[in-house]
Design a protein around this motif. Structure first.
Motif, PDB file in Angstrom:
ATOM      1  N   ALA A   1      59.818 -24.572 -65.144  1.00  0.00           N
ATOM      2  CA  ALA A   1      61.028 -25.184 -65.697  1.00  0.00           C
ATOM      3  C   ALA A   1      62.200 -24.279 -65.370  1.00  0.00           C
ATOM      4  O   ALA A   1      62.039 -23.068 -65.216  1.00  0.00           O
ATOM      5  CB  ALA A   1      60.913 -25.345 -67.215  1.00  0.00           C
ATOM      6  N   TRP A   2      63.382 -24.864 -65.246  1.00  0.00           N
ATOM      7  CA  TRP A   2      64.590 -24.069 -65.071  1.00  0.00           C
ATOM      8  C   TRP A   2      65.758 -24.881 -65.605  1.00  0.00           C
ATOM      9  O   TRP A   2      65.663 -26.100 -65.788  1.00  0.00           O
ATOM     10  CB  TRP A   2      64.812 -23.648 -63.619  1.00  0.00           C
ATOM     11  CG  TRP A   2      65.381 -24.733 -62.733  1.00  0.00           C
ATOM     12  CD1 TRP A   2      64.683 -25.710 -62.084  1.00  0.00           C
ATOM     13  CD2 TRP A   2      66.759 -24.950 -62.432  1.00  0.00           C
ATOM     14  NE1 TRP A   2      65.541 -26.520 -61.398  1.00  0.00           N
ATOM     15  CE2 TRP A   2      66.824 -26.072 -61.590  1.00  0.00           C
ATOM     16  CE3 TRP A   2      67.943 -24.315 -62.789  1.00  0.00           C
ATOM     17  CZ2 TRP A   2      68.030 -26.572 -61.094  1.00  0.00           C
ATOM     18  CZ3 TRP A   2      69.145 -24.801 -62.289  1.00  0.00           C
ATOM     19  CH2 TRP A   2      69.173 -25.915 -61.455  1.00  0.00           C
ATOM     20  N   GLY A   3      66.852 -24.204 -65.874  1.00  0.00           N
ATOM     21  CA  GLY A   3      68.027 -24.904 -66.354  1.00  0.00           C
ATOM     22  C   GLY A   3      69.226 -23.983 -66.387  1.00  0.00           C
ATOM     23  O   GLY A   3      69.152 -22.810 -66.028  1.00  0.00           O
ATOM     24  N   VAL A   4      70.324 -24.558 -66.830  1.00  0.00           N
ATOM     25  CA  VAL A   4      71.562 -23.798 -66.952  1.00  0.00           C
ATOM     26  C   VAL A   4      72.233 -24.208 -68.259  1.00  0.00           C
ATOM     27  O   VAL A   4      72.283 -25.387 -68.595  1.00  0.00           O
ATOM     28  CB  VAL A   4      72.486 -24.010 -65.733  1.00  0.00           C
ATOM     29  CG1 VAL A   4      72.835 -25.467 -65.523  1.00  0.00           C
ATOM     30  CG2 VAL A   4      73.732 -23.169 -65.838  1.00  0.00           C
ATOM     31  N   ASP A   5      72.688 -23.220 -69.006  1.00  0.00           N
ATOM     32  CA  ASP A   5      73.343 -23.456 -70.286  1.00  0.00           C
ATOM     33  C   ASP A   5      74.713 -22.802 -70.265  1.00  0.00           C
ATOM     34  O   ASP A   5      74.809 -21.584 -70.054  1.00  0.00           O
ATOM     35  CB  ASP A   5      72.521 -22.851 -71.434  1.00  0.00           C
ATOM     36  CG  ASP A   5      71.115 -23.429 -71.504  1.00  0.00           C
ATOM     37  OD1 ASP A   5      70.962 -24.655 -71.302  1.00  0.00           O
ATOM     38  OD2 ASP A   5      70.172 -22.666 -71.754  1.00  0.00           O
ATOM     39  N   PRO A   6      75.780 -23.591 -70.476  1.00  0.00           N
ATOM     40  CA  PRO A   6      77.108 -22.986 -70.577  1.00  0.00           C
ATOM     41  C   PRO A   6      77.168 -22.065 -71.799  1.00  0.00           C
ATOM     42  O   PRO A   6      76.558 -22.351 -72.832  1.00  0.00           O
ATOM     43  CB  PRO A   6      78.045 -24.176 -70.757  1.00  0.00           C
ATOM     44  CG  PRO A   6      77.250 -25.378 -70.395  1.00  0.00           C
ATOM     45  CD  PRO A   6      75.814 -25.041 -70.608  1.00  0.00           C
ATOM     46  N   GLU A   7      77.864 -20.955 -71.665  1.00  0.00           N
ATOM     47  CA  GLU A   7      78.042 -20.028 -72.778  1.00  0.00           C
ATOM     48  C   GLU A   7      79.297 -20.415 -73.559  1.00  0.00           C
ATOM     49  O   GLU A   7      80.300 -20.798 -72.968  1.00  0.00           O
ATOM     50  CB  GLU A   7      78.161 -18.588 -72.265  1.00  0.00           C
ATOM     51  CG  GLU A   7      76.873 -18.035 -71.683  1.00  0.00           C
ATOM     52  CD  GLU A   7      75.790 -17.909 -72.730  1.00  0.00           C
ATOM     53  OE1 GLU A   7      76.069 -17.415 -73.841  1.00  0.00           O
ATOM     54  OE2 GLU A   7      74.648 -18.319 -72.441  1.00  0.00           O
ATOM     55  N   PRO A   8      79.254 -20.325 -74.897  1.00  0.00           N
ATOM     56  CA  PRO A   8      80.393 -20.748 -75.724  1.00  0.00           C
ATOM     57  C   PRO A   8      81.700 -20.013 -75.411  1.00  0.00           C
ATOM     58  O   PRO A   8      82.771 -20.580 -75.527  1.00  0.00           O
ATOM     59  CB  PRO A   8      79.948 -20.445 -77.158  1.00  0.00           C
ATOM     60  CG  PRO A   8      78.493 -20.175 -77.099  1.00  0.00           C
ATOM     61  CD  PRO A   8      78.133 -19.856 -75.687  1.00  0.00           C
ATOM     62  N   ARG A   9      81.607 -18.771 -74.977  1.00  0.00           N
ATOM     63  CA  ARG A   9      82.822 -17.987 -74.698  1.00  0.00           C
ATOM     64  C   ARG A   9      83.118 -17.874 -73.215  1.00  0.00           C
ATOM     65  O   ARG A   9      83.821 -16.973 -72.786  1.00  0.00           O
ATOM     66  CB  ARG A   9      82.689 -16.605 -75.311  1.00  0.00           C
ATOM     67  CG  ARG A   9      82.593 -16.678 -76.812  1.00  0.00           C
ATOM     68  CD  ARG A   9      82.541 -15.342 -77.429  1.00  0.00           C
ATOM     69  NE  ARG A   9      82.408 -15.517 -78.868  1.00  0.00           N
ATOM     70  CZ  ARG A   9      82.422 -14.553 -79.725  1.00  0.00           C
ATOM     71  NH1 ARG A   9      82.557 -13.319 -79.312  1.00  0.00           N
ATOM     72  NH2 ARG A   9      82.294 -14.796 -81.007  1.00  0.00           N
ATOM     73  N   GLY A  10      82.548 -18.760 -72.431  1.00  0.00           N
ATOM     74  CA  GLY A  10      82.763 -18.736 -70.993  1.00  0.00           C
ATOM     75  C   GLY A  10      81.551 -18.204 -70.263  1.00  0.00           C
ATOM     76  O   GLY A  10      80.794 -17.402 -70.783  1.00  0.00           O
ATOM     77  N   GLY A  11      81.373 -18.669 -69.061  1.00  0.00           N
ATOM     78  CA  GLY A  11      80.225 -18.267 -68.271  1.00  0.00           C
ATOM     79  C   GLY A  11      79.034 -19.176 -68.504  1.00  0.00           C
ATOM     80  O   GLY A  11      79.165 -20.267 -69.070  1.00  0.00           O
ATOM     81  N   LYS A  12      77.890 -18.715 -68.073  1.00  0.00           N
ATOM     82  CA  LYS A  12      76.680 -19.539 -68.161  1.00  0.00           C
ATOM     83  C   LYS A  12      75.443 -18.661 -68.142  1.00  0.00           C
ATOM     84  O   LYS A  12      75.497 -17.497 -67.745  1.00  0.00           O
ATOM     85  CB  LYS A  12      76.610 -20.509 -66.984  1.00  0.00           C
ATOM     86  CG  LYS A  12      76.442 -19.755 -65.663  1.00  0.00           C
ATOM     87  CD  LYS A  12      76.609 -20.657 -64.493  1.00  0.00           C
ATOM     88  CE  LYS A  12      76.741 -19.891 -63.194  1.00  0.00           C
ATOM     89  NZ  LYS A  12      77.883 -19.007 -63.091  1.00  0.00           N
ATOM     90  N   THR A  13      74.341 -19.256 -68.559  1.00  0.00           N
ATOM     91  CA  THR A  13      73.023 -18.631 -68.434  1.00  0.00           C
ATOM     92  C   THR A  13      72.157 -19.557 -67.598  1.00  0.00           C
ATOM     93  O   THR A  13      71.995 -20.728 -67.930  1.00  0.00           O
ATOM     94  CB  THR A  13      72.374 -18.403 -69.810  1.00  0.00           C
ATOM     95  OG1 THR A  13      73.178 -17.489 -70.556  1.00  0.00           O
ATOM     96  CG2 THR A  13      70.968 -17.847 -69.673  1.00  0.00           C
ATOM     97  N   VAL A  14      71.647 -19.026 -66.506  1.00  0.00           N
ATOM     98  CA  VAL A  14      70.683 -19.757 -65.684  1.00  0.00           C
ATOM     99  C   VAL A  14      69.324 -19.142 -65.994  1.00  0.00           C
ATOM    100  O   VAL A  14      69.181 -17.923 -66.018  1.00  0.00           O
ATOM    101  CB  VAL A  14      71.004 -19.644 -64.176  1.00  0.00           C
ATOM    102  CG1 VAL A  14      70.033 -20.493 -63.355  1.00  0.00           C
ATOM    103  CG2 VAL A  14      72.448 -20.079 -63.905  1.00  0.00           C
ATOM    104  N   TRP A  15      68.330 -19.969 -66.262  1.00  0.00           N
ATOM    105  CA  TRP A  15      67.037 -19.475 -66.713  1.00  0.00           C
ATOM    106  C   TRP A  15      65.911 -20.213 -65.990  1.00  0.00           C
ATOM    107  O   TRP A  15      66.112 -21.286 -65.443  1.00  0.00           O
ATOM    108  CB  TRP A  15      66.874 -19.643 -68.220  1.00  0.00           C
ATOM    109  CG  TRP A  15      67.028 -21.073 -68.669  1.00  0.00           C
ATOM    110  CD1 TRP A  15      68.190 -21.685 -69.070  1.00  0.00           C
ATOM    111  CD2 TRP A  15      66.003 -22.074 -68.727  1.00  0.00           C
ATOM    112  NE1 TRP A  15      67.938 -23.006 -69.368  1.00  0.00           N
ATOM    113  CE2 TRP A  15      66.617 -23.263 -69.179  1.00  0.00           C
ATOM    114  CE3 TRP A  15      64.639 -22.068 -68.452  1.00  0.00           C
ATOM    115  CZ2 TRP A  15      65.889 -24.445 -69.353  1.00  0.00           C
ATOM    116  CZ3 TRP A  15      63.921 -23.242 -68.621  1.00  0.00           C
ATOM    117  CH2 TRP A  15      64.554 -24.408 -69.073  1.00  0.00           C
ATOM    118  N   PHE A  16      64.737 -19.591 -66.013  1.00  0.00           N
ATOM    119  CA  PHE A  16      63.528 -20.258 -65.558  1.00  0.00           C
ATOM    120  C   PHE A  16      62.341 -19.736 -66.351  1.00  0.00           C
ATOM    121  O   PHE A  16      62.404 -18.659 -66.940  1.00  0.00           O
ATOM    122  CB  PHE A  16      63.298 -20.111 -64.040  1.00  0.00           C
ATOM    123  CG  PHE A  16      62.991 -18.718 -63.590  1.00  0.00           C
ATOM    124  CD1 PHE A  16      61.698 -18.213 -63.609  1.00  0.00           C
ATOM    125  CD2 PHE A  16      64.004 -17.893 -63.119  1.00  0.00           C
ATOM    126  CE1 PHE A  16      61.400 -16.933 -63.185  1.00  0.00           C
ATOM    127  CE2 PHE A  16      63.729 -16.604 -62.677  1.00  0.00           C
ATOM    128  CZ  PHE A  16      62.429 -16.119 -62.709  1.00  0.00           C
TER     129      PHE A  16
END
Length: 123
Positions: free
Chosen positions: A101-116
């Motif tokens: 699995a993988w995905g991307v989550d926007p961060e509340p204060r800007g930026g993002k987290t890409v995970w797997f």
């Protein structure tokens, strides 16, 4: 880990990931996890202006989760209809192919987290 990544940073991070997976008795996940972390760090080098990111390696009951967070707001996506000779755009398609699995989550204060995630049952 907080990192400022260069073109050769992935080599060192792969060793760290491999070491943790060995210690956690999940060495069978090393190939997929190392390839995944390489792709995520390559995207930071390519797309994040300051090349800063945070890497988090989480032990899960049935596997491992890797997260790379950066301060760049643009969200990645897998391109559709990639030309056979395209030099860019294959990384996330490869990530999807080798991880569970993988995905991307926007961060509340800007930026993002890409995970797997890689699960033990896959190996």
């Amino acid at each position: 880990m907080r990192l400022t990544v260069g073109e050769h940073a992935a080599r060192h991070v792969r060793r760290i990931v491999r070491s943790f997976l060995r210690e956690w008795e999940m060495a069978g996940l090393s190939d997929a996890a190392e390839l995944g972390v390489t792709e995520l760090l390559a995207n930071v080098v390519r797309h994040v202006p300051d090349r800063r990111c945070t890497l988090l390696l989480l032990r899960l009951p049935g596997g491992v989760r890797v997260e790379v967070t950066d301060g760049f707001d643009a969200l990645p996506s897998v391109p559709v209809g990639l030309a056979p000779d395209a030099e860019n755009g294959r990384g996330l398609a490869l990530l999807a192919a080798v991880t569970d699995a993988w995905g991307v989550d926007p961060e509340p204060r800007g930026g993002k987290t890409v995970w797997f995630e890689c699960c033990s049952e896959r190996v």
